[in-house]
Every structure is written in C-alpha cells, then in structure tokens.
Design an enzyme around this catalytic site. Structure first.
Site, PDB file in Angstrom:
ATOM      1  CE1 TYR A  10      -4.015   1.913   0.489  1.00 56.08           C
ATOM      2  CE2 TYR A  10      -2.811   3.055   2.232  1.00 56.08           C
ATOM      3  CZ  TYR A  10      -3.899   2.981   1.368  1.00 56.08           C
ATOM      4  OH  TYR A  10      -4.847   3.950   1.403  1.00 56.08           O
ATOM      5  CB  THR A  34       0.980   4.475   4.090  1.00 53.21           C
ATOM      6  OG1 THR A  34       0.413   3.188   4.330  1.00 53.21           O
ATOM      7  CG2 THR A  34      -0.096   5.459   3.708  1.00 53.21           C
ATOM      8  CE  LYS A  35       0.580  -0.994   4.631  1.00 55.34           C
ATOM      9  NZ  LYS A  35       0.028  -1.142   5.963  1.00 55.34           N
ATOM     10  CG  ASN A  36       8.950   0.610   5.441  1.00 50.94           C
ATOM     11  OD1 ASN A  36       7.834   0.703   5.957  1.00 50.94           O
ATOM     12  ND2 ASN A  36      10.062   0.743   6.138  1.00 50.94           N
TER      13      ASN A  36
END
Ligand SMILES: *Cc1c(COP(=O)(O)O)cnc(C)c1O
Length: 365
Positions: free
Chosen positions: A176, A178-180
């Site tokens: 997604y 917002t992930k790293n």
C-alpha cells in the site's frame, strides 16, 4: 504540511509502468514473476507469491496453512483491523493477547495462557516496522506445534537477530502507498515451502493452476504487471529508503528524548526497526494529545494515530462477543502519536517538529 506518509515515485517507476503498458500485457505476467523472484531473494526465502493487497496476503496465507472454522489464531489487538479480519474471513477466530508497552508488539510471555486445543497458529505483527520477539514466539510455536504467520505489512527489510522478517513463519507484506515500498495496491507471501507456494498460487487465481481447471475454492487476488513493475523498481531502492527512515528516526529521538512526558520509540538490541512509523507516547505530564496534534498541524506537521481504538473494542468485534480487556493496548491507543520520518522528510522538517515540541514544553512551564 509535512505529510505523515509519501510514496516515493520517481522517473524510474513511471518508465517501468510505461514499458508494461506498451508491452500490452498488463494483468499478471512476466513482471509479476520477476518481482516475486526478486522479493524472495531480498527476504532470503525460496518462494514469494504476489497478490493484490496485504489483506489478501494474510487471508491466502491462513487458507494455505489450512486454517478454517473451529480454529483459533493468536494475535495482537493493537494493529490494523486487516490482521484480525483476515482470520475472520477463514471462519476461524482471533484470540487476542496483550502487547508489550515498549515495543507495542504482542507480549510473547502472555501467549502460553491463550493456547487451547483449538489454537492452530500465532500471527505476530511487526508493528511500525520493529519485529516482534520472534525467538520466544518460535520457541512457543515449536513446543505447541503451532503455525506462525508473520504480519510483516509494515516491516519490509526489518530484522530479528540479523534475519529478515518473513523468514520465520509464512511472511505477509503489503505494498500500500504508505508502506516502506509500494506497488500502488499490492501484497506478497514469502515461504520456503514449495508446495505451500503452489497452494497460495492457486488460491489467488480461483483455485486454478491449469487454466479453467479448478481444484479448490480460490479468489481473484492477482497482482497486475503494472503494480509489479513499480515493485521491481521500488525494491531496488528499499534499503536506501529504510536507511533514511532510520536516520530520521534517530535524529528525532535525539531531539525529543529528554522532554518530560514524551516517550520516544525503543529499539531492541537484537532488532532492526525500519520505522514504517515513528511512534512516540505522549503522557499526561506533557499535555493532552489532541492539543499537541492541533499545535503540530497548525505548524505544518502532519500526524496520525495508529491506532485510536484497539481491535477488540471495535464495534464489529464487540458485536461478535469479544469482551476481553487488554489494558496495555488500550493505554497505548490513548498515548501514541506518529510523526513523519519517510524518505522525503528533511532535517529542516525534523527541526521544525522538534522545535514545536520544545515550544509546547516551554509554554507549559
Ligand atoms: C497495511 C497493513 C495491512 C493490510 O495491507 P493492505 O495492503 O492495506 O491490505 C495488514 N496489517 C498491517 C499491520 C498493516 O499495516
């Protein structure tokens, strides 16, 4: 406003997507296979199976491990709802265990008490990017013959005793934005078990390994080649992204750690925390969290609360009859505040955050 999260999309990602679009094969194809190989290599496992979300990865991993109605899966109530919901999808029941207040992760010492004859698996979450206590969890799982499924959706590249998460049990990751690292929407399952990977591969594609022949009940959880092309490019940059997150986190901690009533994140010696979120605790001595958020936002600092309500207190779970008390999770839900440390955050941004905290502190005295 310094946003709390920002996907790092550059020219390479745009070019990679264009190449896929020009190739004409935009559903699951060669790029997905290449991404799976690269991701498996990065984590250090034999197989990776790409799907279209982290939630799909968790659901598929549970199903491929044979979890279903009548089973119980031990997990944490202090997580994103997808962790527990993926257990519900299979007909099994989440059994919650409270968290440690220093790492915010499941308290391994409390797992034993929750094991019943119905318990099939433990699903730890590596919350905010710091691994759970995988040494204790693997010992307990070994003693009781339990499956381990890691919710590593916030922990790409995080390590426990120098071993990357996703290596201990079945690994589940989300991509997604917002992930790293991102593929837009997307997820992946990591495993050393080839047969398990084949089952997961069938489950994501309507239970089919040979086209139009269906062995089991499956889903459409396929990743697109468009997402995979973004993922291939992002994976090459992941270590660099994580380094910047860690450096930003260390800088913020240095500037905030001596303020009374602020508890900066604790990183355990045996772990590499990759700071998907930089989450501190605000104690009442410092001030009311809502007020602090208001001032930070007014000064251009984006913030978030992960998570304001633990899973066992969500209406859905109350309606299902969950009545347990998890005091540490409830306390953390009241205390936590996440601040931006993603790769676009500059030292000036971090100074602004630190100065805003210092000003609040000074005005109070
Ligand atoms: C993001 C996340 C998920 C779900 O991933 P999606 O790709 O949004 O479906 C699951 N668990 C945790 C802990 C997450 O942070």
């Amino acid at each position: 406003m310094i946003p709390i999260a920002k996907p790092q999309i550059g020219e390479e990602e745009i070019k990679a997507v264009q190449d896929v679009m020009n190739s004409g094969i935009i559903s699951q194809g060669e790029a997905v296979r290449e991404f799976e190989e690269n991701f498996a290599d990065y984590i250090g496992v034999e197989n990776a199976v790409a799907v279209n979300s982290g939630t799909a990865a968790l659901h598929t991993a549970l199903l491929a491990n044979g979890i279903g109605p009548g089973d119980e899966v031990i997990t944490t109530p202090f997580t994103f709802i997808a962790t527990a919901n993926s257990i519900l999808f299979t007909g099994a029941k989440p059994a919650f265990v409270d968290i440690e207040e220093d790492t915010f992760n499941i308290d391994a010492e409390k797992i034993q008490d929750k094991i019943t004859p119905k318990t099939k698996a433990i699903m730890p979450v590596h919350l905010y990017g710091q691994p759970a206590d995988m040494k204790r969890i693997m010992e307990i799982a070994g003693d009781h013959n339990l499956i381990v499924i890691e919710d590593a959706c916030q922990a790409h590249g995080a390590e426990f005793n120098k071993i990357k998460v996703g290596n201990f049990g079945t690994g589940c990751f989300s991509f997604y934005p917002t992930k790293n690292m991102t593929t837009s929407e997307g997820g992946i399952i990591t495993t050393n078990d080839k047969k398990f990977a084949e089952t997961a591969n069938a489950l994501r594609n309507h239970g089919s390994l040979i086209r139009y022949y269906h062995e089991i009940l499956g889903y459409n959880y396929r990743m697109t080649d468009i997402g995979a092309a973004i993922g291939i490019t992002q994976l090459k940059k992941l270590d660099k992204f994580n380094e910047i997150r860690i450096k930003n986190a260390q800088y913020l901690t240095k500037r905030l750690k001596d303020i009374r009533g602020i508890l900066t994140p604790i990183v355990k010696n045996d772990r590499k925390h990759v700071f998907n979120q930089y989450t501190l605790r605000i104690r009442s001595e410092f001030g009311e969290r809502d007020k602090v958020i208001e001032i930070l936002n007014k000064n251009g600092v984006g913030t978030a609360i992960y998570y304001p309500l633990p899973v066992h207190q969500q209406r859905l779970y109350m309606n299902l009859g969950y009545t347990g008390k998890f005091p540490s999770s409830e306390r953390m839900a009241n205390d936590v505040l996440s601040l931006p440390v993603h790769p676009s955050v500059t030292e000036d941004n971090l100074d602004l955050i630190a100065e805003t905290f210092n000003n609040i502190n000074n005005e109070k005295n």
